[in-house]
Structures are given as C-alpha cells and as structure tokens.
Design an enzyme around this catalytic site. Structure first.
Site, PDB file in Angstrom:
ATOM      1  N   SER A 124       0.836  -1.201   0.000  1.00 12.41           N
ATOM      2  CA  SER A 124       0.000   0.000   0.000  1.00 12.41           C
ATOM      3  C   SER A 124       0.867   1.245   0.000  1.00 12.41           C
ATOM      4  O   SER A 124       1.983   1.238   0.551  1.00 12.41           O
ATOM      5  CB  SER A 124      -0.864  -0.022   1.262  1.00 12.41           C
ATOM      6  N   TYR A 149      -2.049  -1.399  10.813  1.00 14.48           N
ATOM      7  CA  TYR A 149      -2.293  -1.873   9.448  1.00 14.48           C
ATOM      8  C   TYR A 149      -1.103  -1.533   8.553  1.00 14.48           C
ATOM      9  O   TYR A 149      -0.539  -2.390   7.869  1.00 14.48           O
ATOM     10  CB  TYR A 149      -3.578  -1.265   8.880  1.00 14.48           C
ATOM     11  N   LYS A 153       1.986  -3.893   6.490  1.00 12.92           N
ATOM     12  CA  LYS A 153       2.399  -3.815   5.075  1.00 12.92           C
ATOM     13  C   LYS A 153       3.899  -3.547   4.985  1.00 12.92           C
ATOM     14  O   LYS A 153       4.608  -4.163   4.183  1.00 12.92           O
ATOM     15  CB  LYS A 153       1.620  -2.708   4.346  1.00 12.92           C
TER      16      LYS A 153
HETATM   17  P1  NAD Z   1     -11.079  -7.171   0.889  1.00 13.03           P
HETATM   18  O1  NAD Z   1     -11.282  -7.215   2.361  1.00 13.03           O
HETATM   19  O2  NAD Z   1     -12.227  -6.895   0.013  1.00 13.03           O
HETATM   20  O3  NAD Z   1     -10.395  -8.539   0.413  1.00 13.03           O
HETATM   21  C1  NAD Z   1      -9.542  -9.305   1.238  1.00 13.03           C
HETATM   22  C2  NAD Z   1     -10.044 -10.741   1.181  1.00 13.03           C
HETATM   23  O4  NAD Z   1      -9.195 -11.551   1.987  1.00 13.03           O
HETATM   24  C3  NAD Z   1     -11.465 -10.897   1.729  1.00 13.03           C
HETATM   25  O5  NAD Z   1     -12.242 -11.657   0.814  1.00 13.03           O
HETATM   26  C4  NAD Z   1     -11.283 -11.647   3.047  1.00 13.03           C
HETATM   27  O6  NAD Z   1     -12.371 -12.474   3.338  1.00 13.03           O
HETATM   28  C5  NAD Z   1     -10.012 -12.425   2.771  1.00 13.03           C
HETATM   29  N1  NAD Z   1      -9.229 -12.762   3.965  1.00 13.03           N
HETATM   30  C6  NAD Z   1      -8.895 -11.962   5.004  1.00 13.03           C
HETATM   31  N2  NAD Z   1      -8.167 -12.634   5.897  1.00 13.03           N
HETATM   32  C7  NAD Z   1      -8.008 -13.895   5.412  1.00 13.03           C
HETATM   33  C8  NAD Z   1      -7.343 -15.054   5.874  1.00 13.03           C
HETATM   34  N3  NAD Z   1      -6.690 -15.066   7.031  1.00 13.03           N
HETATM   35  N4  NAD Z   1      -7.399 -16.174   5.126  1.00 13.03           N
HETATM   36  C9  NAD Z   1      -8.068 -16.200   3.947  1.00 13.03           C
HETATM   37  N5  NAD Z   1      -8.723 -15.121   3.454  1.00 13.03           N
HETATM   38  C10 NAD Z   1      -8.691 -13.987   4.186  1.00 13.03           C
HETATM   39  O7  NAD Z   1      -9.906  -6.116   0.621  1.00 13.03           O
HETATM   40  P2  NAD Z   1      -9.378  -5.502  -0.756  1.00 13.03           P
HETATM   41  O8  NAD Z   1      -9.784  -4.067  -0.777  1.00 13.03           O
HETATM   42  O9  NAD Z   1      -9.726  -6.379  -1.881  1.00 13.03           O
HETATM   43  O10 NAD Z   1      -7.821  -5.535  -0.477  1.00 13.03           O
HETATM   44  C11 NAD Z   1      -7.023  -6.625  -0.871  1.00 13.03           C
HETATM   45  C12 NAD Z   1      -5.603  -6.409  -0.362  1.00 13.03           C
HETATM   46  O11 NAD Z   1      -5.122  -5.170  -0.841  1.00 13.03           O
HETATM   47  C13 NAD Z   1      -5.503  -6.354   1.163  1.00 13.03           C
HETATM   48  O12 NAD Z   1      -4.302  -7.007   1.545  1.00 13.03           O
HETATM   49  C14 NAD Z   1      -5.415  -4.877   1.449  1.00 13.03           C
HETATM   50  O13 NAD Z   1      -4.722  -4.605   2.632  1.00 13.03           O
HETATM   51  C15 NAD Z   1      -4.654  -4.377   0.230  1.00 13.03           C
HETATM   52  N6  NAD Z   1      -4.895  -2.961  -0.062  1.00 13.03           N
HETATM   53  C16 NAD Z   1      -6.186  -2.515  -0.240  1.00 13.03           C
HETATM   54  C17 NAD Z   1      -6.420  -1.167  -0.489  1.00 13.03           C
HETATM   55  C18 NAD Z   1      -7.832  -0.643  -0.646  1.00 13.03           C
HETATM   56  O14 NAD Z   1      -8.034   0.570  -0.515  1.00 13.03           O
HETATM   57  N7  NAD Z   1      -8.834  -1.470  -0.933  1.00 13.03           N
HETATM   58  C19 NAD Z   1      -5.345  -0.275  -0.562  1.00 13.03           C
HETATM   59  C20 NAD Z   1      -4.041  -0.759  -0.406  1.00 13.03           C
HETATM   60  C21 NAD Z   1      -3.833  -2.106  -0.153  1.00 13.03           C
END
Ligand code: NAD
Ligand code: UDP
Length: 338
Positions: A124, A149, A153
């Site tokens: 991120s 958080y 990362k």
């Molecule tokens: P999201 O919560 O929609 O997707 C994450 C998925 O991982 C979910 O389906 C959840 O059920 C699953 N999950 C969580 N813990 C788990 C575990 N222990 N075992 C198996 N599955 C698990 O989030 P997103 O927005 O799609 O983000 C995806 C990744 O990108 C994350 O790592 C997040 O930190 C990173 N990210 C997101 C953003 C944003 O703004 N959306 C920005 C920067 C980084």
C-alpha cells in the site's frame, strides 16, 4: 500451471480473478469469507464464463494450504488475503499482526515446501508514511507508518525482501496500491463494505443511494487547490490488470521489486464529489467537517516504474471510476445480498 489467488473473493481479488482468467491463466482461489461473500465467486464465474477450484481456507491454516498446493500445481501466488481497516487495526493490533504477518509467514512456509518461488503482494502507498513529498517514488524511504495496518504492510515488504536475499531464485513483486475505486463495468461485482465505510467512495455511494444523509468532507483547509485532501484514485479494473502484468514480471525475474500502482494524478475530495454528480446526475449532499486524525494533505504516485518494468499504466478515467461505482451501487443497493 496455476496462479493461487488468496483473498480472491474480496474487492480487488474478485476483479483480478476476472482479468487473470481473461489473460488465459488458470487460477485457484482461497478465501475465508471474513470480509467477502460466496456470491462474489459466483459472479466471477458468470462474468468470465470459466470455472476454477475454490477452497474455503484461512491462510493461517497450514494443513489447509498444503492440501491446496498438493492438489494443484501452483506457480505463483497473488496475495490479497488480509485485514485492511486502519481504525480497526489501532483497536485490534493483535488480529492485524496475526492475520497479515503470521498468515503470510505460514503461506511462505508452504510455498517453500512446494517449491513455489513467486509472489505478488498487496502492499500500500501507506508504507511511504506522511514524510515523503508527492509524487511518491519507490526509492523513497518507507516505514514511517502511523498505525498497525500500515506497519503490517511495511513489515511484510521487509520480510519478503529478506526471503529474496535468502533464496536468489525467489521473486516478490510488492505492489503499492494508491486509492482503488470503481467496479467492473458490468455492475455485477464491486466493493461491498461491512458496516459504516471508512473510505471516501463507498461512503459517498451510500449517501448517493440515500442510505446515509450526508458525506462529511474531512477538512477544507489543507494546502491543496480547493483545501480538501488530494489522493491518487485508481480504477480497480486498471489495478487488477496491473496484477496480470506483475505475474508476468515475476515469472521472468528474481528479487524483491516494490512498484507503485497509481495513475500519477491527484484529485481532491470535492473533485470526486463534483465528478460523481456530473457523470451520474445524482446529488451528493456534503458538509465540511474537521480534519480526520492521521490524514495528510496530498498523496499521489509517480507511476513511471510500473510503466518501465511492467509495461502497465492506468487507462480508465475519473469519469469511468464514478460511472462504474454508481452502476454497481445502484444495481446492488445491498451489495451481494441484493
Ligand atoms: P477485501 O477485504 O475486500 O479482500 C480481502 C479478502 O481476503 C477478503 O475476501 C477476506 O475475506 C479475505 N481474507 C482476510 N483474511 C483472510 C485469511 N486469514 N485467510 C483467507 N482469506 C482472508 O480487501 P481488498 O480491498 O480487496 O484488499 C485486498 C488487499 O489489498 C488487502 O491485503 C489490502 O490490505 C490491500 N490494499 C487494499 C487497499 C484498498 O483501498 N482497498 C489499498 C491498499 C492495499
Ligand atoms: N474523506 C472524506 N470523507 C470521508 C472519507 C474520506 O473527506 O467520509 C477524505 C479523506 O480525508 C482523504 C480522502 O477522502 O482526504 C480519501 O480517504 P480514504 O479514507 O478513502 O483513503 P486514504 O485516506 O487511505 O487515502
């Protein structure tokens, strides 16, 4: 040969499944449905017209992961699974370190056991902290993070770099996302947040649909063109396509490579509100509220490295982001429960 997508039922994961399938990859998906619903998977299958193996599995479940790796030939992992709410991470740091950091260690152990040496990791822009000026470049210092958080990362980037040093054949692409918004243009998949959304676009969408009365604009006295916070919003489909390119890169290269995925353009909160109203013809009532603790004035990427190494750049516009977000929200007012 298949690509394992952890967290593939989530917001970015579901869009990436579609782009990976469209690019001709075989995929295997795991998710524990902590923050997603099985319906997302049904819709990915419907949109892609393809089937693929799915395992309801937690990344901390070593035996469960062994089963996935022994039943499929996994060549690379796209690792989305993790918890992502900044405020919640301050209240529950243990859960964040356990899920994000420990979970990734378990997964790495199983990858190692099965000789899988390539990972594309969801990092991120938060790893840059508030100390670097925008545009943010990959060689700027990282680690001045302000919440658990962000620390997960940062720490995971460092751990993956250590793995690459210990095994010169290992490849880790550390994708630093800016602000993902938007939805698939079909309006069938999108972001389905639990509870009160923290992020701007999901909150704005709930105001537009009448679920919430007003958007609070957090501060209008920043040093920006209209006083409101500036961010680098990127369409989730562009972001998903960046993962296809990152997998291609990881197949051909070794070592750890941090890469920004952003547009390089910053828009303010009020730019977003105005663009949304104009594109969709839907009003978004708002009030100016105090600044939110921990926010910075401006954050946008230098996307040059992604263009150079991955041959990728964002193509969709702010109008696309607003139109596609609204198509998803208005067609699915209760998210996947609609
Ligand atoms: P999201 O919560 O929609 O997707 C994450 C998925 O991982 C979910 O389906 C959840 O059920 C699953 N999950 C969580 N813990 C788990 C575990 N222990 N075992 C198996 N599955 C698990 O989030 P997103 O927005 O799609 O983000 C995806 C990744 O990108 C994350 O790592 C997040 O930190 C990173 N990210 C997101 C953003 C944003 O703004 N959306 C920005 C920067 C980084
Ligand atoms: N923001 C806002 N009202 C909201 C949510 C966010 O004004 O209800 C602002 C926030 O202050 C920031 C921008 O919108 O300037 C993006 O915030 P978001 O939480 O989506 O992303 P991040 O802060 O992680 O970049």
């Amino acid at each position: 040969m298949a690509i394992l997508i952890t967290g593939g039922c989530g917001y970015i994961g579901s869009h990436t499944c579609i782009e990976m399938l469209a690019a001709g990859y075989d995929i295997v998906v795991i998710d524990n449905f902590y923050n997603s619903k099985p319906e997302a998977l049904n819709r990915v299958k419907e949109l892609s017209g393809k089937d693929f193996p799915f395992y309801e599995c937690d990344i901390r479940d070593e035996e469960g992961l062994r089963k996935v790796f022994s039943e499929n030939k996994i060549d690379a992992v796209i690792h989305f699974a993790g918890l992502k709410a900044v405020g919640e991470s301050v209240e529950k740091p243990l859960e964040y370190y356990d899920n994000n950091v420990y979970g990734t260690l378990v997964m790495y152990r199983v990858m190692k056991e099965f000789g899988c040496k390539r990972i594309v990791f969801s990092s991120s822009a938060t790893v840059y902290g508030g100390v670097n000026p925008s545009p943010l470049k990959e060689d700027m210092p990282t680690g001045a993070v302000t919440n658990p958080y962000g620390r997960t990362k940062y720490v995971l980037e460092e751990i993956l770099k250590d793995f690459c040093v210990s095994d010169p054949a290992f490849s880790a692409v550390l994708l630093r996302y800016f602000n993902p918004v938007g939805a698939h243009e079909s309006g069938r998949i999108g972001e389905d947040p639990n509870g009160i959304p923290n992020n701007l676009m999901p909150f704005l969408l709930q105001v537009a649909i009448g679920k919430r009365e007003k958007l609070s604009v957090f501060g209008n006295d920043y040093d920006t063109h209209d006083g409101t916070g500036v961010r680098d919003y990127i369409h989730v489909v562009d972001l998903a396509r960046g993962h296809v390119k990152a997998v291609e890169y990881a197949m051909k290269n070794v070592g750890a490579q941090p890469i920004n995925l952003g547009t390089g353009v910053g828009y303010s909160v009020l730019d977003i509100v105005k663009a949304f109203e104009k594109v969709n013809g839907v009003p978004v009532p708002y009030v100016i509220a105090p600044r939110r603790a921990g926010d910075i004035a401006t954050c946008f990427s230098d996307p040059a490295k992604a263009a150079e190494l991955l041959g990728w750049k964002a193509e969709l516009t702010l109008e696309d982001m607003c139109r596609d977000s609204w198509r998803w929200q208005s067609g699915n007012p209760q998210g996947y429960d609609s």
